[in-house]
Design an enzyme around this catalytic site. Structure first.
Site, PDB file in Angstrom:
ATOM      1  N   ASP A  10       0.851  -1.190   0.000  1.00 58.27           N
ATOM      2  CA  ASP A  10       0.000   0.000   0.000  1.00 58.27           C
ATOM      3  C   ASP A  10       0.889   1.243   0.000  1.00 58.27           C
ATOM      4  O   ASP A  10       1.939   1.269   0.658  1.00 58.27           O
ATOM      5  CB  ASP A  10      -0.917   0.039   1.221  1.00 58.27           C
ATOM      6  CG  ASP A  10      -1.894   1.210   1.148  1.00 58.27           C
ATOM      7  OD1 ASP A  10      -2.922   1.079   0.469  1.00 58.27           O
ATOM      8  OD2 ASP A  10      -1.620   2.265   1.750  1.00 58.27           O
ATOM      9  N   GLU A  12       0.876   5.704   0.179  1.00 63.02           N
ATOM     10  CA  GLU A  12       0.227   7.006   0.295  1.00 63.02           C
ATOM     11  C   GLU A  12       0.958   7.942  -0.651  1.00 63.02           C
ATOM     12  O   GLU A  12       2.192   7.886  -0.752  1.00 63.02           O
ATOM     13  CB  GLU A  12       0.279   7.530   1.736  1.00 63.02           C
ATOM     14  CG  GLU A  12      -0.377   6.623   2.763  1.00 63.02           C
ATOM     15  CD  GLU A  12      -1.825   6.298   2.475  1.00 63.02           C
ATOM     16  OE1 GLU A  12      -2.513   7.145   1.853  1.00 63.02           O
ATOM     17  OE2 GLU A  12      -2.275   5.195   2.852  1.00 63.02           O
ATOM     18  N   HIS A 148      -5.666   5.253   6.005  1.00 63.15           N
ATOM     19  CA  HIS A 148      -4.847   6.012   5.056  1.00 63.15           C
ATOM     20  C   HIS A 148      -3.427   6.238   5.555  1.00 63.15           C
ATOM     21  O   HIS A 148      -2.807   7.258   5.250  1.00 63.15           O
ATOM     22  CB  HIS A 148      -5.517   7.335   4.685  1.00 63.15           C
ATOM     23  CG  HIS A 148      -6.857   7.165   4.046  1.00 63.15           C
ATOM     24  ND1 HIS A 148      -7.015   6.608   2.798  1.00 63.15           N
ATOM     25  CD2 HIS A 148      -8.105   7.440   4.493  1.00 63.15           C
ATOM     26  CE1 HIS A 148      -8.305   6.577   2.497  1.00 63.15           C
ATOM     27  NE2 HIS A 148      -8.975   7.070   3.507  1.00 63.15           N
ATOM     28  N   ASP A 153      -3.032   0.174   6.380  1.00 63.24           N
ATOM     29  CA  ASP A 153      -3.863  -0.294   5.264  1.00 63.24           C
ATOM     30  C   ASP A 153      -3.385  -1.654   4.750  1.00 63.24           C
ATOM     31  O   ASP A 153      -4.190  -2.481   4.315  1.00 63.24           O
ATOM     32  CB  ASP A 153      -3.856   0.737   4.130  1.00 63.24           C
ATOM     33  CG  ASP A 153      -4.726   1.943   4.442  1.00 63.24           C
ATOM     34  OD1 ASP A 153      -5.329   1.982   5.530  1.00 63.24           O
ATOM     35  OD2 ASP A 153      -4.805   2.860   3.597  1.00 63.24           O
TER      36      ASP A 153
END
Length: 241
Positions: A10, A12, A148, A153
C-alpha cells in the site's frame, strides 16, 4: 491460505496521477508459506509541499517526511524487498502504477502478477453499496485505527483477503488466481538546463517561492510548473530601449 507467497503493498501519495504526483509512504509485508516473514515501511520525501487535502486525509505532514529517504532510495529498497514475489493489494493497480513509474524512470524493470481484494470483493459482494477498504473493513468488523497510513492499510488488506479467501475460495477459486498487471510506462527525462534556467528566471522575476528542488523535476513537471507560473503571473517582460 491457498496463495502462500506474496507481498502486500500500500502507498500514500500526494495525488492520483504518477506523472505529476509523488509517493509519500510505502508499506509492505512479505508473506511466505502463509505467514508474515518481513516488513518494509518508510516515509518518502516527495521534494514538494504536501497538499493540505492529503495531510487532512493521511495525517502526513511536511515535517514528517523532511528527513525521509528520497524516492530513488525508497523505491529501490522496495524493489529489493519485493524480489520476484507477486503482489496483493486493494485496488493494487493504483499502487503498481506509482511504483512502476518510479522504476521505469530509474531504468529498472517491475513486471508483476497480482491479486486485488477490490476485484474479489466486487465478484463476491456485488450488492454492497461500496467496496472501498474502509467500507469492507466495517462490513467484516476489521479494526481501522490509522486509516490512510500505508502499513495500517496493508494489515487491513491482508485481514480482508483472509476473510474473503476463507469465505469464497472453495466455491470460486478463479477469483483468487494471480493475474499479470498491465501498465505501460515511458521513461521521463529530467528537466533540461534551459528549462531550469527559465524557471529560475520566472521565480526571480515574479518574486515568488516554489518549494521544489530543480534537480528533482522531470521535463513534463518543469513544463507544467512553467505554464502554471505564466498563467498566474505572466511572462517575463523585456524592456524596450
Amino acid at each position: 491460505m491457498i496463495n502462500r507467497n506474496f507481498v502486500v503493498l500500500d502507498l500514500e501519495t500526494t495525488g492520483l496521477t504518477p506523472k505529476k504526483d509523488r509517493i509519500l509512504e510505502i508499506g509492505a509485508v512479505k508473506i511466505q508459506d502463509g505467514r508474515i516473514t518481513e516488513t518494509y515501511e518508510t516515509f518518502v520525501n516527495p521534494m514538494i509541499g504536501i497538499p493540505p487535502t492529503i495531510t487532512k486525509l493521511t495525517g502526513i505532514t511536511d515535517k514528517m517526511v523532511e528527513n525521509a529517504p528520497d524516492n530513488t532510495t525508497a523505491v529501490t529498497g522496495f524493489l529489493e524487498f519485493c524480489g520476484d514475489l507477486p503482489l496483493l493489494g486493494h485496488n493494487i493497480s493504483f499502487d503498481y502504477r506509482f511504483i512502476k513509474h518510479s522504476a521505469v524512470n530509474l531504468g529498472l524493470s517491475f513486471e508483476k502478477e497480482a491479486l486485488d481484494t477490490l476485484h474479489i470483493a466486487r465478484c463476491a459482494l456485488p450488492d454492497l453499496e461500496s467496496r472501498s477498504l474502509e467500507y469492507l473493513c466495517s462490513y467484516y468488523g476489521i479494526s481501522r485505527e490509522n486509516a490512510h497510513r500505508a502499513m495500517d492499510d496493508v494489515m487491513e488488506t491482508l485481514e480482508l483477503y483472509i476473510r474473503l479467501e476463507t469465505e469464497y475460495a472453495g466455491s470460486h477459486p478463479e477469483w483468487f488466481r494471480f493475474v499479470p498487471l498491465i501498465c505501460k510506462m515511458k521513461r521521463e527525462n529530467p528537466a533540461t538546463a534551459a528549462q531550469r534556467k527559465y524557471l529560475e528566471d520566472l521565480i526571480r522575476y515574479h518574486r515568488i517561492t516554489v518549494n521544489v528542488p530543480m534537480e528533482s523535476l522531470t521535463k513534463n513537471e518543469a513544463s507544467r510548473l512553467i505554464d502554471g507560473i505564466i498563467l498566474n503571473y505572466g511572462r517575463i517582460e523585456t524592456r524596450r530601449k
